[in-house]
Design a protein around this motif. Structure first.
Motif, PDB file in Angstrom:
ATOM      1  N   LYS A  80      11.962  -5.071  39.331  1.00 14.65           N
ATOM      2  CA  LYS A  80      13.330  -5.214  39.850  1.00 14.65           C
ATOM      3  C   LYS A  80      13.372  -4.779  41.326  1.00 14.65           C
ATOM      4  CE  LYS A  80      15.098  -2.450  36.715  1.00 14.65           C
ATOM      5  NZ  LYS A  80      13.857  -2.095  35.998  1.00 14.65           N
ATOM      6  N   SER A  81      12.865  -3.572  41.581  1.00 17.15           N
ATOM      7  CA  SER A  81      12.951  -3.030  42.944  1.00 17.15           C
ATOM      8  C   SER A  81      12.119  -3.840  43.928  1.00 17.15           C
ATOM      9  CB  SER A  81      12.481  -1.571  42.974  1.00 17.15           C
ATOM     10  OG  SER A  81      13.264  -0.803  42.110  1.00 17.15           O
ATOM     11  N   VAL A  82      10.896  -4.186  43.508  1.00 17.68           N
ATOM     12  CA  VAL A  82      10.023  -4.889  44.455  1.00 17.68           C
ATOM     13  C   VAL A  82      10.560  -6.298  44.743  1.00 17.68           C
ATOM     14  CG1 VAL A  82       8.313  -5.779  42.780  1.00 17.68           C
ATOM     15  CG2 VAL A  82       7.594  -5.254  45.074  1.00 17.68           C
ATOM     16  N   LEU A  92      22.236  -0.560  45.327  1.00 14.92           N
ATOM     17  CA  LEU A  92      22.260   0.749  44.669  1.00 14.92           C
ATOM     18  C   LEU A  92      21.277   0.699  43.501  1.00 14.92           C
ATOM     19  CD1 LEU A  92      26.127   1.337  44.716  1.00 14.92           C
ATOM     20  CD2 LEU A  92      24.429   2.371  46.228  1.00 14.92           C
ATOM     21  N   ASP A  93      20.038   1.065  43.804  1.00 17.60           N
ATOM     22  CA  ASP A  93      18.966   0.970  42.814  1.00 17.60           C
ATOM     23  C   ASP A  93      19.004   2.222  41.936  1.00 17.60           C
ATOM     24  OD1 ASP A  93      16.665   0.221  41.492  1.00 17.60           O
ATOM     25  OD2 ASP A  93      15.503  -0.175  43.307  1.00 17.60           O
ATOM     26  N   GLU A  94      18.704   2.044  40.636  1.00 17.20           N
ATOM     27  CA  GLU A  94      18.777   3.132  39.655  1.00 17.20           C
ATOM     28  C   GLU A  94      20.160   3.821  39.766  1.00 17.20           C
ATOM     29  OE1 GLU A  94      15.184   4.928  38.341  1.00 17.20           O
ATOM     30  OE2 GLU A  94      14.252   4.572  40.291  1.00 17.20           O
ATOM     31  N   ILE A 115       4.510  -2.868  34.673  1.00 16.31           N
ATOM     32  CA  ILE A 115       3.357  -3.052  35.570  1.00 16.31           C
ATOM     33  C   ILE A 115       2.880  -1.697  36.100  1.00 16.31           C
ATOM     34  CG2 ILE A 115       2.621  -4.072  37.781  1.00 16.31           C
ATOM     35  CD1 ILE A 115       3.069  -6.216  35.790  1.00 16.31           C
ATOM     36  N   ARG A 116       3.841  -0.798  36.287  1.00 14.45           N
ATOM     37  CA  ARG A 116       3.469   0.529  36.806  1.00 14.45           C
ATOM     38  C   ARG A 116       2.481   1.201  35.860  1.00 14.45           C
ATOM     39  NH1 ARG A 116       8.406   2.834  37.181  1.00 14.45           N
ATOM     40  NH2 ARG A 116       9.045   1.454  38.849  1.00 14.45           N
ATOM     41  N   LYS A 117       2.734   1.030  34.555  1.00 10.91           N
ATOM     42  CA  LYS A 117       1.843   1.636  33.557  1.00 10.91           C
ATOM     43  C   LYS A 117       0.450   1.016  33.646  1.00 10.91           C
ATOM     44  CE  LYS A 117       1.284   2.148  28.582  1.00 10.91           C
ATOM     45  NZ  LYS A 117       1.809   1.828  27.269  1.00 10.91           N
TER      46      LYS A 117
HETATM   47 MG   LIG Z   1      12.928   0.272  40.390  1.00  8.39          MG
END
Ligand SMILES: [Mg+2]
Ligand SMILES: Nc1ncnc2c1ncn2[C@@H]1O[C@H](COP(=O)(O)OP(=O)(O)OP(=O)(O)O)[C@@H](O)[C@H]1O
Length: 397
Positions: free
Chosen positions: A70-72, A149-151, A253-255
Motif C-alpha cells: 500500500k505505502s510503496v 494519512l498512512d496507517e 512481502i516484508r515477511k
Molecule cells: Mg504501509
C-alpha cells in the motif's frame, strides 16, 4: 595488537550480499511490480486535478493486509503525480505522512509546512492558525495539496477533531477553490472504529482495496530484490519459492524479505556459500513458534512418521521426499521400536493430518503421462529442534 579482534574477523568473511539495504523495509525499489491496476485506478481518480487543478477535492481510502505494498504504491503514485504536475507547471504538493510516527495535528502540520517550504516559526502557533497559514499559501499559489494519512488508525484520539476539520474544510463555502485532497490508508476498515462517522463516511465513498499477492507475484517481487541485493547464485529459484510460500497466507512481502535476509545472514555467518533450506527454516522459526500442544495431539505412529521425514531430510539433505522413501524410513523406525507398521491407507491418512496441521507441506508433480507424484517437505521448522521435540514425545508415549 589484540590477540583476537572480532570486528576484523567480519572483514575476512566473504559476504553473500551485493547490497544489504535492498532487503530493508524502507528500501524503495526502482520498479513496482504487479500493482499496475491500482496505479491506473488512482491515476484515473486524480486525473481531473491534472487537467484542471483545484477543480475537485478527492477523498479516498486504501485498504489491504500488512505488507501488500500500500505505502510503496502510493509513494510511486506520488512521484507520477509530481512528474505530471511539473511538466505542466502546476503546483501539486504530495505529502505522505505516516501517522504511527506523526500521530498528532502538530506533527502532521509540521510535515506540511516543511514540504511546502513555508518559512514561519511554528512554535507557539496553534494548529488552527497553522492550518490557516497553509490554506492561505495554497490559495495564493493556486496550489493543491494531496495529503496521505498512512496507517491512519494510529492518529491520536485527542486530535480527531483536526482530521474532521481537514476532511470537511473544502466543503465549506468559505473558500472558492479546492486546495486539499486526502488519501487515508488502513489495513482494514475495522481499525477506524474509533473514528466518528463524519470522518469515516467521506473517505469510504471511494475505497481501493489492495488484494493479497499470489505466489507468482510474490516470487517476481522477491526475485527482483535478489538480483539487486545478492551476489550471483546465492539462492536457487526453488528455495526462493519456498520462502514465498511462507508468506502466501498473508501476502506480506516484508515477511518474505525478512526471512530471505535472515537466511542469507545465517548462511553467511556459518561460512556457507549459498542459502540452504535449513537456514530458511531457522529464519522462519522467528515468525512461527512450534505448536507443541498440537504436536502432542499426534498419536505414536503419526509422530514416528514425522520423525522419519525429519531423518530423511537430514540424511539425504533433500527437502522433496517421495511417499515411498518416507514409508521405507518409517518401517525402519517401527522395526527399531518393535512396532507393527500401519497400513498404506492409514499412512496416507496420517500424511493428510500432518499436512492439515501444517507440520509438513506437499506438492503434486505431474511427472509424466503415467501419473502424478506427491512430494513431501518440511518448510516451517528447523529440523534439529523439530526432531528433538518429536523424540521427547515419542519417548513419553
Ligand atoms: Mg504501509
Ligand atoms: N509490488 C511491489 N513491488 C516491489 N516491492 C514491493 C511491492 N509491494 C511491496 N513491496 C515491498 O514490500 C515491503 C512492504 O510494502 P509496503 O510497506 O508498501 O506494505 P504496506 O501494505 O504499506 O504494509 P503495512 O500495512 O504494514 O504498512 C516494502 O519493502 C516494499 O518495498
Amino acid at each position: 595488537m589484540l590477540e583476537s579482534n572480532y570486528i576484523e574477523d567480519n572483514f575476512k568473511k566473504i559476504s553473500l550480499f551485493k547490497d544489504e539495504k535492498v532487503f530493508e523495509p524502507d528500501f524503495i525499489p526502482k520498479k513496482l511490480l504487479h500493482r499496475e491496476n491500482e496505479l491506473i485506478l488512482l491515476s484515473r481518480m486524480f486525473f481531473p486535478l491534472i487537467k484542471n487543478p483545484n477543480s475537485i477535492s478527492k477523498k479516498i481510502l486504501i485498504t489491504g493486509n500488512v505488507g501488500v505494498g500500500k505505502s510503496v504504491t502510493i509513494y510511486f503514485f506520488g512521484k507520477m503525480l509530481e512528474e505530471s504536475a511539473q511538466k505542466r507547471n502546476l503546483k501539486i504538493y504530495f505529502v505522505h505522512i505516516n501517522c504511527r510516527i506523526n500521530y498528532s495535528s502538530y506533527l502532521v502540520l509540521k510535515n506540511i509546512v516543511d514540504k511546502l517550504k513555508i518559512n514561519i516559526p511554528i512554535r507557539g502557533v496553534s494548529p488552527i492558525e497553522l492550518l490557516e497559514i497553509i490554506i492561505e499559501f495554497l490559495i495564493k499559489n493556486n496550489a493543491h495539496l494531496i495529503l496521505v494519512l498512512d496507517e491512519m488508525n494510529y492518529f491520536q484520539k485527542k486530535d480527531f477533531n483536526f482530521i474532521y476539520t481537514l476532511i470537511r474544510i473544502n466543503e465549506t463555502k468559505k473558500y472558492q477553490i479546492y486546495f486539499l485532497s486526502i488519501i487515508g490508508i488502513v489495513k482494514e476498515l475495522n481499525l477506524l472504529k474509533n473514528f466518528d462517522e463524519s470522518i469515516k463516511s467521506p473517505l469510504q465513498n471511494e475505497i481501493i482495496h489492495f488484494r493479497n499477492y499470489n505466489i507468482f507475484e510474490i516470487f517476481d517481487i522477491i526475485k527482483d530484490r535478489v538480483n539487486l541485493g545478492l551476489k550471483e547464485d546465492i539462492i536457487s529459484d526453488d528455495l526462493l519459492k519456498r520462502i514465498c510460500e511462507l508468506s502466501i497466507d498473508s501476502g506480506d512481502i516484508r515477511k518474505s524479505l525478512k526471512i530471505l535476509k535472515n537466511a542469507v545472514l545465517y548462511s553467511e555467518y556459518h561460512g556457507f556459500k549459498t542459502v540452504t533450506m535449513d537456514s530458511i527454516r531457522i529464519s522462519n522459526a522467528e515468525y512461527i513458534s512450534l505448536d507443541k500442544d498440537q504436536l502432542s495431539l499426534l498419536n505414536f505412529h503419526e509422530l514416528l512418521l514425522l520423525k522419519s521425514i525429519c531423518n530423511l531430510i537430514q540424511n539425504t539433505k533433500r527437502n522433496n521426499l517421495t511417499i515411498n522413501e518416507i514409508k521405507e524410513e518409517y518401517f525402519n523406525l517401527c522395526l527399531e521400536k518393535r512396532e507393527k507398521p500401519r497400513s498404506n491407507t492409514q499412512i496416507w491418512e496420517y500424511i493428510q493430518k500432518l499436512r492439515t496441521y501444517d507440520f509438513i507441506q506437499s506438492e503434486i508433480i505431474n511427472k509424466d503421462i503415467k501419473g502424478r507424484k506427491c512430494l513431501i517437505r518440511i518448510t516451517n521448522y528447523p529440523i534439529d529442534e523439530f526432531k528433538r521435540q518429536l523424540e521427547v514425545l515419542i519417548n513419553e508415549k
